[in-house]
Design a protein around this motif. Structure first.
Motif, mmCIF file in Angstrom:
data_model
loop_
_atom_site.group_PDB
_atom_site.id
_atom_site.type_symbol
_atom_site.label_atom_id
_atom_site.label_comp_id
_atom_site.label_asym_id
_atom_site.label_seq_id
_atom_site.Cartn_x
_atom_site.Cartn_y
_atom_site.Cartn_z
ATOM 1 N N LEU A 1 1.038 -0.973 -0.308
ATOM 2 C CA LEU A 1 0.154 -0.135 0.565
ATOM 3 C C LEU A 1 1.325 1.177 0.300
ATOM 4 N N LEU A 2 0.065 2.032 -0.706
ATOM 5 C CA LEU A 2 0.695 3.865 -0.846
ATOM 6 C C LEU A 2 0.316 4.337 -0.311
ATOM 7 N N TYR A 3 0.498 5.630 0.723
ATOM 8 C CA TYR A 3 -0.595 6.451 0.904
ATOM 9 C C TYR A 3 0.125 7.042 2.351
ATOM 10 N N PRO A 4 0.299 8.127 2.628
ATOM 11 C CA PRO A 4 0.966 9.529 3.430
ATOM 12 C C PRO A 4 1.518 8.493 4.433
ATOM 13 N N ASN A 5 2.327 8.985 5.125
ATOM 14 C CA ASN A 5 2.518 8.775 6.263
ATOM 15 C C ASN A 5 1.993 7.355 6.954
ATOM 16 N N HIS A 6 1.639 6.971 6.058
ATOM 17 C CA HIS A 6 2.045 4.914 6.353
ATOM 18 C C HIS A 6 2.563 4.163 5.941
ATOM 19 N N THR A 7 2.877 3.370 7.059
ATOM 20 C CA THR A 7 4.012 1.840 5.820
ATOM 21 C C THR A 7 2.976 0.753 6.293
ATOM 22 N N THR A 8 2.704 -0.366 5.772
ATOM 23 C CA THR A 8 2.139 -1.260 5.886
ATOM 24 C C THR A 8 3.437 -2.240 5.855
ATOM 25 N N VAL A 9 3.313 -3.072 6.752
ATOM 26 C CA VAL A 9 4.068 -4.325 7.498
ATOM 27 C C VAL A 9 2.845 -6.013 7.044
ATOM 28 N N PHE A 10 3.277 -6.223 5.668
ATOM 29 C CA PHE A 10 3.254 -7.848 5.442
ATOM 30 C C PHE A 10 4.011 -9.764 5.903
ATOM 31 N N SER A 11 3.419 -10.467 6.461
ATOM 32 C CA SER A 11 3.510 -11.076 6.899
ATOM 33 C C SER A 11 4.289 -11.815 5.525
ATOM 34 N N ALA A 12 4.777 -12.772 5.463
ATOM 35 C CA ALA A 12 5.986 -14.035 3.943
ATOM 36 C C ALA A 12 4.124 -14.094 3.105
ATOM 37 N N SER A 13 4.179 -14.127 1.820
ATOM 38 C CA SER A 13 3.016 -14.646 0.942
ATOM 39 C C SER A 13 2.880 -15.753 1.007
ATOM 40 N N ILE A 14 2.293 -16.878 0.855
ATOM 41 C CA ILE A 14 1.490 -17.975 0.587
ATOM 42 C C ILE A 14 1.309 -18.353 -1.209
ATOM 43 N N TYR A 15 1.906 -17.806 -2.194
ATOM 44 C CA TYR A 15 1.733 -17.841 -3.097
ATOM 45 C C TYR A 15 2.783 -18.756 -3.380
ATOM 46 N N THR A 16 1.947 -20.265 -4.254
ATOM 47 C CA THR A 16 2.967 -20.601 -5.640
ATOM 48 C C THR A 16 1.908 -20.877 -6.635
ATOM 49 N N PRO A 17 3.273 -21.048 -7.212
ATOM 50 C CA PRO A 17 2.539 -21.164 -9.438
ATOM 51 C C PRO A 17 1.880 -21.820 -9.442
ATOM 52 N N SER A 18 1.631 -22.640 -8.402
ATOM 53 C CA SER A 18 1.066 -24.238 -8.343
ATOM 54 C C SER A 18 -0.655 -23.396 -8.183
ATOM 55 N N LEU A 19 -1.308 -22.895 -7.260
ATOM 56 C CA LEU A 19 -2.248 -21.684 -7.578
ATOM 57 C C LEU A 19 -3.025 -21.925 -8.603
ATOM 58 N N LEU A 20 -2.552 -21.273 -9.673
ATOM 59 C CA LEU A 20 -3.054 -20.606 -10.898
ATOM 60 C C LEU A 20 -3.008 -22.040 -12.267
ATOM 61 N N SER A 21 -3.589 -21.698 -13.003
ATOM 62 C CA SER A 21 -4.221 -22.570 -13.705
ATOM 63 C C SER A 21 -3.943 -21.735 -14.871
ATOM 64 N N ASP A 22 -3.577 -22.941 -16.372
ATOM 65 C CA ASP A 22 -3.107 -22.726 -17.209
ATOM 66 C C ASP A 22 -4.486 -22.620 -18.185
ATOM 67 N N SER A 23 -5.868 -22.371 -18.132
ATOM 68 C CA SER A 23 -7.035 -23.400 -18.804
ATOM 69 C C SER A 23 -7.286 -21.790 -18.777
ATOM 70 N N ARG A 24 -7.143 -20.100 -18.936
ATOM 71 C CA ARG A 24 -8.005 -19.366 -19.224
ATOM 72 C C ARG A 24 -6.589 -18.442 -19.576
ATOM 73 N N MET A 25 -7.250 -17.380 -20.515
ATOM 74 C CA MET A 25 -6.055 -16.784 -21.056
ATOM 75 C C MET A 25 -4.924 -15.716 -19.877
#
Length: 498
Positions: free
Chosen positions: A255-279
């Motif tokens: 997030l980009l917002y004045p006077n604010h800092t976002t702290v995120f935990s590690a992502s759960i993303y892996t390529p297996s979560l996305l399909s190749d069935s759609r464009m």
């Protein structure tokens, strides 16, 4: 080139020190974009327009040289004011090379160049100078291996592997009384130089146009995820991955917002979560949507007004004889049409994704305002509630559709400007019914129209989106779709950039 429309409609970018981890690591990925081979084929249909732009936009330097001839002595020549006159492209093919590049083959490019040939030769009789108009006819194939890299947190195109194969290169001279021997003389010793110049300038311009296009798309992507002071840092977290059946990019999603800092935990993303069935597929972390919700709250955008007519409609369609007494006490006998209800978030809504839908938990406050004159109004009633809703979203006919599948309402506190004779249980029941029948539908309706208008203001309605799906899973959201070529985006690019 056009294939960079590829990670175009996009997978977005901005600032921060990205590109600093291996492609196999996804801990900083909170937005992912995958574009499959069928999409690359659709996008490649317009490659000819970008190639034509590259040829026409290229500057061709003068070609100068000299040669000693036994009869004429030293011959000095120059091809000046070289400009492209005509260009046609017969075919273009694209292929995704595993972990390497996007391979583009442009076949049978017929190009005509015009300019002026100046030459002079010297003998003991003196120096003689001539000027002749010329035309160069060429037939060329282009082989371009486009590598996608991460440069200054953005996707960049590297088309340095660019090859031109000449099937024809003919020099035609006009306006000279002895064109035959001059044509034979110059064609023999300038054709090699001419090939080098054309290759250098065309390949250089293709690389330039490709990166102009990449930046153009990424600027549009940044704008799409911005509203006033609210923005999204979509810096690439690593160089895009090219596989045999898709191209994928990963973004930080901060997030980009004045006077604010976002702290995120590690992502759960892996390529297996996305399909190749759609464009085209997008993956969004739950954290990204929550940060946008926080920004909307901080920017005071989560405020809703409900008209007296809406409240009156609810009263007239419900069997609420008991509620009529409560309404009379709350509004002190003032007609509902002269009243409004105002609702706002006390804290940033908490959003979570589940297989059942998007769960939104909100702490809300609301007040009923009565008007006893043109400028005289007062708060007649105030209450606070905790609302948890489960919403399923879809997109059809260029509109966002939000469907409420479940809602839980808890009345936490209420205060009245007048003394209430109604029992507390009846008041709380009335408030829950008001939130359920009027408040939640009104907020959902405003969100539907507001978000649709916002997306259309960014140009989404210009895209030919086919069968979009919005899928929620535990902790993340997937948007997947097919599409037609975004002609308006290419037209805008060619008009604004070249």
């Amino acid at each position: 080139m056009v294939v960079l429309f590829l990670i175009a409609p996009l997978c977005l970018l901005t600032v921060s020190s990205a590109c600093d981890f291996e492609p196999s690591s996804y801990e900083n990925t909170r937005i992912a974009c995958r574009l499959t081979r069928p999409a690359a084929l659709v996008l490649n249909e317009q490659t000819a327009q970008v190639i034509q732009a590259a040829f026409r936009h290229a500057t061709y330097p003068d070609i100068n040289g000299e040669r000693s001839m036994s009869v004429f002595g030293k011959v000095i020549y120059g091809l000046n004011n070289i400009q492209i006159n005509d260009l046609t492209i017969e075919d273009s093919k694209v292929d995704l090379k595993e972990d390497d590049a996007i391979d583009i083959l442009v076949q049978n490019v017929s190009a005509s160049f015009k300019g002026t040939l100046n030459y002079g030769y010297g003998t003991y009789f003196g120096n003689i100078g001539h000027s002749i108009d010329f035309e160069i006819e060429s037939a060329i194939d282009l082989q371009i291996d486009t590598k996608l890299t991460c440069e200054n947190t953005r996707v960049a195109a590297d088309t340095s592997d660019c090859y031109l194969t000449f099937h024809k290169l003919e020099l035609h001279l006009y306006g000279d009384r002895q064109p035959g021997w001059i044509k034979q003389l110059f064609t023999k010793f300038i054709s090699f130089t001419l090939k080098l110049v054309l290759k250098s300038q065309v390949c250089k311009e293709i690389n330039s146009v490709s990166n102009l296009l990449a930046n153009f798309i990424q600027d549009r992507a940044e704008n799409f995820l911005s509203l006033g002071d609210i923005g999204m840092d979509i810096s690439v977290a690593s160089s895009p991955q090219i596989k045999s059946n898709y191209v994928e990019s990963h973004h930080t999603g901060l997030l980009l917002y004045p006077n604010h800092t976002t702290v995120f935990s590690a992502s759960i993303y892996t390529p297996s979560l996305l399909s190749d069935s759609r464009m085209l597929s997008f993956w969004f972390s739950e954290q990204v949507i929550n940060s946008l919700s926080l920004a909307a709250f901080l920017d005071k955008r989560l405020v809703f007004n409900i008209t007296g007519e809406d409240i009156q409609d609810m009263v007239e369609t419900e069997d609420i004889e008991t509620h009529r007494v409560i309404l009379k006490q709350i509004f002190q006998g003032v007609p509902l049409k002269d009243c409004i209800a105002k609702a706002w978030s006390l804290t940033a809504p908490r959003i979570s994704f589940t297989p059942e839908g998007t769960v939104v938990k909100s702490n809300m406050a609301a007040e009923f305002i009565v008007s006893s004159g043109e400028e005289d109004s007062s708060v007649a009633f105030y209450f606070e509630t905790e609302v948890t809703t489960t919403i399923q979203a879809s997109y059809a006919e260029k509109k966002l559709i939000l469907h409420l599948s479940n809602a839980t309402i808890k009345i936490k506190d209420y205060r009245s400007a007048s003394k209430m004779s109604a029992k507390e249980g009846s008041v709380r029941h009335f408030l829950k019914r008001t939130v359920s029948a009027v408040g939640i539908p009104a907020v959902i309706s405003r969100l539907e129209s507001g978000l649709t208008a916002l997306m259309n203001s960014k140009g989404l309605h210009f895209f030919e989106i086919k069968n979009p799906e919005i899928i929620t899973k535990e902790g993340y959201l997937i948007v997947q779709l097919d599409f037609g070529f975004p002609h308006h985006l290419l037209v805008d690019f060619l008009k604004q950039t070249l």
